[in-house]
Design an enzyme around this catalytic site. Structure first.
Site, mmCIF file in Angstrom:
data_model
loop_
_atom_site.group_PDB
_atom_site.id
_atom_site.type_symbol
_atom_site.label_atom_id
_atom_site.label_comp_id
_atom_site.label_asym_id
_atom_site.label_seq_id
_atom_site.Cartn_x
_atom_site.Cartn_y
_atom_site.Cartn_z
ATOM 1 N N LYS A 34 38.510 -59.689 -5.667
ATOM 2 C CA LYS A 34 39.499 -58.700 -6.118
ATOM 3 C C LYS A 34 38.880 -57.427 -6.668
ATOM 4 C CE LYS A 34 40.107 -60.720 -10.674
ATOM 5 N NZ LYS A 34 40.590 -61.943 -11.291
ATOM 6 N N ARG A 128 46.644 -66.980 -20.893
ATOM 7 C CA ARG A 128 47.119 -66.197 -19.758
ATOM 8 C C ARG A 128 47.987 -67.145 -18.948
ATOM 9 N NH1 ARG A 128 43.304 -62.886 -15.583
ATOM 10 N NH2 ARG A 128 43.641 -64.741 -14.306
HETATM 11 C C1 LIG Z 1 39.570 -62.722 -11.547
HETATM 12 C C2 LIG Z 1 39.677 -64.167 -11.569
HETATM 13 C C3 LIG Z 1 38.532 -64.957 -11.406
HETATM 14 C C4 LIG Z 1 37.141 -64.366 -11.280
HETATM 15 O O1 LIG Z 1 36.679 -63.875 -12.511
HETATM 16 P P1 LIG Z 1 35.164 -63.399 -12.685
HETATM 17 O O2 LIG Z 1 35.031 -63.195 -14.139
HETATM 18 O O3 LIG Z 1 35.017 -62.133 -11.909
HETATM 19 O O4 LIG Z 1 34.303 -64.472 -12.167
HETATM 20 C C5 LIG Z 1 38.692 -66.326 -11.369
HETATM 21 N N1 LIG Z 1 39.900 -66.891 -11.518
HETATM 22 C C6 LIG Z 1 41.024 -66.166 -11.682
HETATM 23 C C7 LIG Z 1 42.328 -66.882 -11.829
HETATM 24 C C8 LIG Z 1 40.955 -64.782 -11.721
HETATM 25 O O5 LIG Z 1 42.070 -64.081 -11.881
#
Ligand SMILES: *Cc1c(COP(=O)(O)O)cnc(C)c1O
Length: 353
Positions: A34, A128
């Site tokens: 993302k 969250r």
């Molecule tokens: C963005 C996200 C991740 C990845 O997070 P990083 O800190 O970039 O490894 C993993 N799980 C969810 C649900 C996310 O939204």
């Protein structure tokens, strides 16, 4: 035009090193795309490095990767009710926490004659997304009634909103929940997804990994840092991304502004420090392009401030030529904003593709 230079071989290297590190521990990886706006070349580098899934929070990013010909298992990290049909049509697996949404997914899965796979996220304190552990059993029971949905696992996400550290306690809670759900409903949870890049420290702590057999890694692969202390992980490359912008002014000026002080363009009154006459560099990059606080300048440069279209730097009296370039490393916010910005060109710098 400002540009972000992307070294795909470094991203592939990081994905490979992490895959080889976690594979023997029984942990599969989702490469999280993302922060790159679902850049297909970057996803490809992650896949070549050995990740088993590509996960993104946005369906548009997944569509972008699929139309570019990327084939892997795609995971949607954030599921919205209104997108249920798009989710079912574009994504293999989605993360979910709301029954109403899952019912809608089931409805469209039936319509399109498929079985949609879901991972149910559990709330373990970060506040969250997640079903509360006390509600999990009832929740699963209701989902099991939906004919076109297959629960393939559970997961949790920490250190994102509440800043809660993944530790032995919350991870073994997740493991216990997996065991008790399997026992209660006689189902198999293939995936127990323990978290994101913030889970690195926990996974190295020597504590039992329990049932955790998957991690979703974005920042760790892309920037080479874990995210609890933002410490570099041994062996990972930290410089896959560099942001480059052009010097448009370089002059010696007083460090104190003169005239009557009022608010600046962003409603702030800035307090200046008198450092005498300094050489200041202005670059063609500003807040409309990128999150300025996410830029990490080379050691001789210091960011003094910014406006919509300019960043003002102290050059430590080094005389930058007009038209020359300055380079920044990026933190996660900087990377996210630079990759999303229409004003920043994305340039692959190694030709391994
Ligand atoms: C963005 C996200 C991740 C990845 O997070 P990083 O800190 O970039 O490894 C993993 N799980 C969810 C649900 C996310 O939204």
């Amino acid at each position: 035009m400002p540009r972000i230079e992307i070294a795909l071989s470094k991203i592939r290297h990081n994905a490979q090193l992490l895959s080889e590190h976690y594979g023997p521990k029984g942990i599969s990886l989702m490469g999280v795309s993302k922060a790159t706006l679902g850049n297909p070349d970057i996803a490809k580098a992650m896949i070549e490095g050995g990740v088993s899934f590509i996960a993104d929070s946005r369906i548009e990013n997944i569509q972008r990767m699929k139309s570019a010909g990327i084939t892997t298992q795609f995971v949607l990290l954030r599921t919205a009710l209104s997108q249920a049909e798009m989710v079912v049509r574009n994504v293999d697996i989605s993360l979910n926490t709301e029954l109403e949404t899952i019912k809608q997914l089931s409805h469209y899965a039936k319509m399109h004659d498929t079985l949609h796979q879901i991972i149910i996220m559990v709330e373990l304190g970060d506040l969250r997304e997640g079903v509360l552990p006390c509600d999990l059993s009832q929740f699963i029971k209701a989902v099991l009634d939906l004919p076109h949905i297959k629960i393939i696992g559970i997961g949790c996400n920490l250190a994102c909103y509440g800043g809660i550290r993944p530790d032995n306690k919350n991870m073994s809670n997740l493991s216990k929940l997996a065991d008790s759900i399997e026992k209660e409903f006689q189902i198999n949870l293939e995936i127990v997804s323990g978290g994101n890049s913030a889970n690195y420290e926990w996974s190295e702590s020597g504590k039992k990994l329990g049932r955790i057999n998957n991690l979703r890694l974005g920042e760790l692969i892309l920037l080479g840092c874990e995210t609890i202390n933002r410490k570099a992980v041994p062996g990972l490359n930290l410089s896959a991304f560099n942001l480059i912008a052009e010097v448009i002014e370089s002059k010696e000026k007083p460090s104190l502004p003169w005239g009557e002080v009022c608010q600046n363009a962003f409603g702030k009154v800035i307090i200046f420090q008198d450092r005498g006459i300094r050489r200041r560099v202005v670059i063609a990059l500003g807040r409309q392009d990128v999150l300025v606080s996410g830029l990490i300048p080379d050691k001789d440069l210091e960011i003094l401030g910014s406006s919509s279209d300019h960043i003002i730097l102290d050059s430590n009296n080094y005389d930058y030529q007009i038209g020359s370039e300055v380079k920044f490393k990026l933190d996660y916010g900087g990377l996210l904003s630079a990759m999303t910005s229409p004003f920043i060109a994305k340039q692959m710098v190694d030709n391994y593709l």
